[in-house]
Design a protein around this motif. Structure first.
Motif, short mmCIF file in Angstrom:
data_model
loop_
_atom_site.label_atom_id
_atom_site.label_comp_id
_atom_site.label_asym_id
_atom_site.label_seq_id
_atom_site.Cartn_x
_atom_site.Cartn_y
_atom_site.Cartn_z
N GLU A 109 -67.01 17.10 25.00
CA GLU A 109 -66.63 17.96 26.12
C GLU A 109 -65.51 18.93 25.72
OE1 GLU A 109 -66.79 14.68 26.22
OE2 GLU A 109 -67.89 13.99 28.00
N PHE A 110 -64.54 18.42 24.92
CA PHE A 110 -63.44 19.29 24.54
C PHE A 110 -63.90 20.37 23.56
CE2 PHE A 110 -59.33 20.33 22.47
CZ PHE A 110 -58.64 20.73 23.61
N LYS A 111 -64.84 20.04 22.70
CA LYS A 111 -65.40 21.05 21.80
C LYS A 111 -66.07 22.16 22.61
CE LYS A 111 -66.16 18.12 17.73
NZ LYS A 111 -67.17 17.42 16.89
N ARG A 112 -66.72 21.77 23.69
CA ARG A 112 -67.35 22.76 24.57
C ARG A 112 -66.30 23.64 25.23
NH1 ARG A 112 -70.79 26.55 25.35
NH2 ARG A 112 -71.48 26.81 27.51
N ILE A 113 -65.19 23.05 25.65
CA ILE A 113 -64.10 23.83 26.23
C ILE A 113 -63.56 24.84 25.22
CG2 ILE A 113 -61.68 23.68 26.99
CD1 ILE A 113 -62.43 21.03 28.38
N LEU A 114 -63.35 24.39 23.99
CA LEU A 114 -62.85 25.29 22.95
C LEU A 114 -63.84 26.42 22.67
CD1 LEU A 114 -61.32 22.76 20.38
CD2 LEU A 114 -60.12 24.14 22.08
N SER A 115 -65.12 26.09 22.67
CA SER A 115 -66.15 27.11 22.44
C SER A 115 -66.12 28.17 23.53
CB SER A 115 -67.53 26.44 22.38
OG SER A 115 -68.55 27.41 22.25
#
Length: 250
Positions: A109-115
């Motif tokens: 989920e956090f990788k998606r936020i960063l993306s």
């Protein structure tokens, strides 16, 4: 044009990590100079309540180092600088580890936020706007974001006022057109009230990362007669802002 982002309990679960930090300090109480975990908790709760009472509505009432100074006075009858700094160092050691653990737990989920933030920074200025001290937030950001996330940081400490004051919002917008800008935050009073008073498209988060398995949607609500979005999580709000920037109707 700018996307204003609150930090604590918006980009990450600050409240949960705070609880993790206090539990960590309790377990380490004897190493820190307390007779027991119970003594640490009793003293910490006492001085925290005193500072909140002495400095109501003042942003510095969140500074842990004030609590640790008072704890020194309670335990020793005087300020012991090494004791105060030892507690402060231990506190942030646990807190920063808590952020790392949270990122690992919610890695996908956090990788998606960063993306999504990387996409947004190509079309909008990213501005972190926070009612906290600069040192505290810089420490958090040192382990939260990678270097390829580009943002400005505006704190209440350097603005001379907390959200929802227009002073901190003016500093954060830095000339950007409010009608083409956004704010995302977890506080109706600080973030949403302040944002809609400037004409910002405002998004109130229920939580940084949703634990719900079912799909949730943004919902329009009103505050003081003005509309804002209720968002289940940060990803939903960022997705919607990106769709607006790309001219996509969801």
């Amino acid at each position: 044009m700018a996307v204003l982002l609150d930090l604590d309990n918006t980009v990450f679960d600050s409240s949960g990590i705070y609880e993790f930090t206090i539990r960590g300090l309790e377990k380490k109480a004897k190493d820190l100079g307390f007779s027991s975990s119970k003594e640490f908790k009793k003293t910490y709760d006492q001085v925290r309540a005193e500072v909140k009472k002495e400095l109501p509505g003042n942003p510095v009432n969140r500074l842990r180092i004030l609590y640790f100074k008072k704890m020194s006075e309670v335990l020793f009858g005087a300020v012991d600088p090494s004791f105060v700094l030892k507690l402060d160092s231990a506190y942030f050691g646990f807190f920063l580890q808590g952020i790392k653990d949270w990122k690992k737990k919610y890695s996908s989920e956090f990788k998606r936020i960063l993306s999504l933030l990387k996409e947004l920074q190509e079309v909008q200025d990213l501005v972190l706007i926070t009612n906290e001290s600069l040192r505290t937030q810089v420490l958090k950001l040192s382990v939260l974001f990678p270097k390829d996330i580009k943002y400005r940081l505006v704190t209440s400490e350097e603005s001379g006022a907390e959200k929802p004051s227009p002073l901190i919002f003016n500093k954060a917008l830095a000339g950007a057109d409010p009608k083409k800008s956004y704010i995302i935050g977890d506080s109706l009073e600080d973030d949403i009230k302040g944002g809609i008073s400037f004409g910002l498209e405002s998004f109130h988060l229920q939580t940084p990362i949703s634990s719900k398995k079912q799909k949730s949607f943004l919902e329009k609500k009103t505050l003081g007669g003005k509309e804002y979005w209720e968002s289940p999580d940060l990803i939903s709000a960022l997705n919607y802002i990106l769709s607006l920037e790309k001219g996509i109707v969801l």
